[in-house]
Design a protein around this motif. Structure first.
Motif, mmCIF file in Angstrom:
data_model
loop_
_atom_site.group_PDB
_atom_site.id
_atom_site.type_symbol
_atom_site.label_atom_id
_atom_site.label_comp_id
_atom_site.label_asym_id
_atom_site.label_seq_id
_atom_site.Cartn_x
_atom_site.Cartn_y
_atom_site.Cartn_z
ATOM 1 N N HIS A 81 34.677 44.818 36.178
ATOM 2 C CA HIS A 81 33.439 45.576 36.365
ATOM 3 C C HIS A 81 32.785 44.598 37.385
ATOM 4 O O HIS A 81 32.022 44.984 38.354
ATOM 5 N N LEU A 82 32.550 43.177 37.330
ATOM 6 C CA LEU A 82 31.833 42.443 37.879
ATOM 7 C C LEU A 82 32.192 42.388 39.354
ATOM 8 O O LEU A 82 31.527 42.396 40.508
ATOM 9 N N THR A 83 33.526 42.471 39.776
ATOM 10 C CA THR A 83 34.366 42.500 40.970
ATOM 11 C C THR A 83 33.849 43.798 41.593
ATOM 12 O O THR A 83 33.469 43.715 42.799
ATOM 13 N N ARG A 84 33.949 44.902 40.986
ATOM 14 C CA ARG A 84 33.546 45.874 41.503
ATOM 15 C C ARG A 84 32.170 46.225 41.864
ATOM 16 O O ARG A 84 31.633 46.826 42.948
ATOM 17 N N ASP A 85 31.282 45.653 41.068
ATOM 18 C CA ASP A 85 29.902 45.550 41.359
ATOM 19 C C ASP A 85 29.587 44.706 42.479
ATOM 20 O O ASP A 85 28.701 44.969 43.491
ATOM 21 N N ALA A 113 39.550 38.388 41.205
ATOM 22 C CA ALA A 113 40.024 39.810 40.940
ATOM 23 C C ALA A 113 39.805 40.454 42.302
ATOM 24 O O ALA A 113 40.025 41.846 42.090
ATOM 25 N N ILE A 114 39.070 40.164 43.377
ATOM 26 C CA ILE A 114 39.110 40.980 44.451
ATOM 27 C C ILE A 114 40.245 41.531 45.037
ATOM 28 O O ILE A 114 40.408 42.802 45.525
ATOM 29 N N PRO A 115 41.476 40.857 45.067
ATOM 30 C CA PRO A 115 42.801 41.439 45.540
ATOM 31 C C PRO A 115 43.144 42.691 44.725
ATOM 32 O O PRO A 115 43.828 43.453 45.446
ATOM 33 N N GLU A 116 42.789 42.870 43.624
ATOM 34 C CA GLU A 116 43.228 44.034 42.925
ATOM 35 C C GLU A 116 42.179 45.016 42.659
ATOM 36 O O GLU A 116 42.424 46.237 42.668
ATOM 37 N N GLU A 117 40.879 44.677 42.673
ATOM 38 C CA GLU A 117 39.847 45.568 42.591
ATOM 39 C C GLU A 117 39.261 45.973 44.027
ATOM 40 O O GLU A 117 38.676 47.233 44.188
ATOM 41 N N ARG A 118 39.049 45.038 44.964
ATOM 42 C CA ARG A 118 38.620 45.559 46.164
ATOM 43 C C ARG A 118 39.271 44.798 47.440
ATOM 44 O O ARG A 118 38.786 44.081 48.021
ATOM 45 N N PRO A 119 40.665 45.197 47.573
ATOM 46 C CA PRO A 119 41.469 44.462 48.420
ATOM 47 C C PRO A 119 40.940 44.533 49.925
ATOM 48 O O PRO A 119 41.347 43.700 50.615
ATOM 49 N N ASP A 120 40.215 45.533 50.077
ATOM 50 C CA ASP A 120 39.603 46.002 51.627
ATOM 51 C C ASP A 120 38.792 44.850 52.039
ATOM 52 O O ASP A 120 38.634 44.677 53.380
ATOM 53 N N LEU A 121 38.091 43.986 51.001
ATOM 54 C CA LEU A 121 37.314 43.058 51.377
ATOM 55 C C LEU A 121 37.846 41.661 51.817
ATOM 56 O O LEU A 121 37.224 41.095 52.420
ATOM 57 N N ARG A 224 44.293 35.805 36.735
ATOM 58 C CA ARG A 224 44.704 36.439 38.037
ATOM 59 C C ARG A 224 45.348 35.431 39.039
ATOM 60 O O ARG A 224 45.022 35.356 40.479
ATOM 61 N N VAL A 225 45.884 34.528 38.187
ATOM 62 C CA VAL A 225 46.880 33.528 38.909
ATOM 63 C C VAL A 225 47.700 34.164 40.092
ATOM 64 O O VAL A 225 47.854 33.919 41.317
ATOM 65 N N GLY A 226 48.099 35.218 39.736
ATOM 66 C CA GLY A 226 49.116 36.024 40.780
ATOM 67 C C GLY A 226 48.397 36.809 41.960
ATOM 68 O O GLY A 226 48.914 37.045 42.974
ATOM 69 N N ASN A 227 47.077 36.584 41.919
ATOM 70 C CA ASN A 227 46.284 37.097 43.042
ATOM 71 C C ASN A 227 45.974 36.034 43.919
ATOM 72 O O ASN A 227 45.678 36.454 45.167
ATOM 73 N N LEU A 228 46.041 34.701 43.687
ATOM 74 C CA LEU A 228 45.432 33.768 44.363
ATOM 75 C C LEU A 228 46.004 33.698 45.928
ATOM 76 O O LEU A 228 45.482 33.306 47.135
#
Length: 305
Positions: A81-85, A113-121, A224-228
């Protein structure tokens, strides 16, 4: 400075503060700590305004359930939720241009968490500062108490939440015994400035029980280690204090290991509240990233024109 209200995808109103012009070449986003508010970054905002004036845009906001933003039900107090916010704030006040983004504690977890919630950023991010935060495995944190640590870790947020439910804010402000002990023993290293301790105690007292318990439960599941690797080759600095009991130095080291080219900076004797405890150090790391971003945008503008 302008105050804005941004509405989240689920209808909550977020309080947002914007410094600087809409056409600034670089936007700096500062995401704050759990149980805090946008003033978590007040030293850095003051320093950046003094250094850059209107050459950059600085955006701070109160997370859902914090500060002047709307309260959220416990189930919606989560890192996704924080990431989408965060993404909603970017869409509203900085829809274009390069971004330098900094996150303290859960604010840093939201960035991971940006890569999974807002990858466009991701393609817009040109600098990342992760301050006293973690990519996951927070269940291993012992608060420096090997035997009792896990029990104390799991109980403290709910003790604070219970106090918030049973005692008025006024009474807790008059007798902040537990909040002050938590700030001194768990959140800060050495030295400790009374005004900073008082500031954090006020933030704890003003935090809702749903915010305390909801985010704690979700942080214990955070991984979220896998997102790094999505941040590989983006200018990234990870800063941690040697006395950080909530997100210890080994968590910072794992973040650096997961992001190609990331730097690790360890602050001797500092605790979890680095933006307060080592304000100059945090500002210096931000300015390094901002200067890189400004040089890059200037070179791109010259090449295009």
């Amino acid at each position: 400075m302008t105050d804005r209200t941004v509405t989240t995808e689920d209808g909550l109103r977020l309080h947002v503060t914007v410094h600087g012009p809409d056409d600034a070449p670089v936007t700096v986003l500062l995401s704050h700590c759990w149980t805090a508010d946008e003033s978590d970054w007040h030293y850095q905002v003051q320093d950046l305004l003094s250094r850059y004036g209107h050459r950059i845009r600085i955006v701070t906001w109160d997370h859902r359930g914090h500060g002047r933003s709307d309260q959220a039900v416990e189930a919606d107090c989560t890192i996704p939720h924080l990431t989408r916010d965060l993404g909603t704030v970017v869409d509203a006040v900085a829809p274009e241009g390069p971004i330098v983004i900094a996150g303290h504690s859960v604010g840093g977890m939201a960035i991971t968490a940006i890569p999974e919630e807002r990858p466009d950023l991701v393609s817009r991010i040109v600098g990342v500062l992760l301050v006293a935060t973690s990519g996951g495995d927070l269940r291993t944190v012992t608060l420096g108490l090997p035997e009792m640590g896990p029990y104390v870790r799991d109980r403290l947020p709910f003790v604070l939440a219970t106090r918030a439910r049973l005692l008025s804010r006024t009474k807790r402000q008059r007798f902040p015994v537990i909040e002050r002990q938590i700030a001194r023993r768990m959140l800060f290293g050495r030295p400790q400035r009374p005004r900073d301790i008082g500031h954090v105690v006020d933030q704890l007292i003003n935090c809702s029980p749903e915010t305390m318990s909801g985010f704690f439960k979700d942080m214990m599941l955070h991984d979220r280690v896998g997102n790094l690797s999505a941040f590989d080759d983006i200018a990234t600095t990870v800063v941690v204090g040697t006395r950080d009991k909530l997100t210890p130095p080994d968590h910072a080291a794992k973040l650096v290991q997961g992001i190609r080219g990331a730097r690790l900076l360890v602050a001797p004797d500092a605790g979890h509240y680095l933006p307060f405890e080592r304000p100059g150090l945090v500002t210096d790391e931000l300015t390094t990233l901002i200067d890189l971003a400004l040089r890059s945008t200037s070179q791109a503008a010259r090449a295009a024109g």
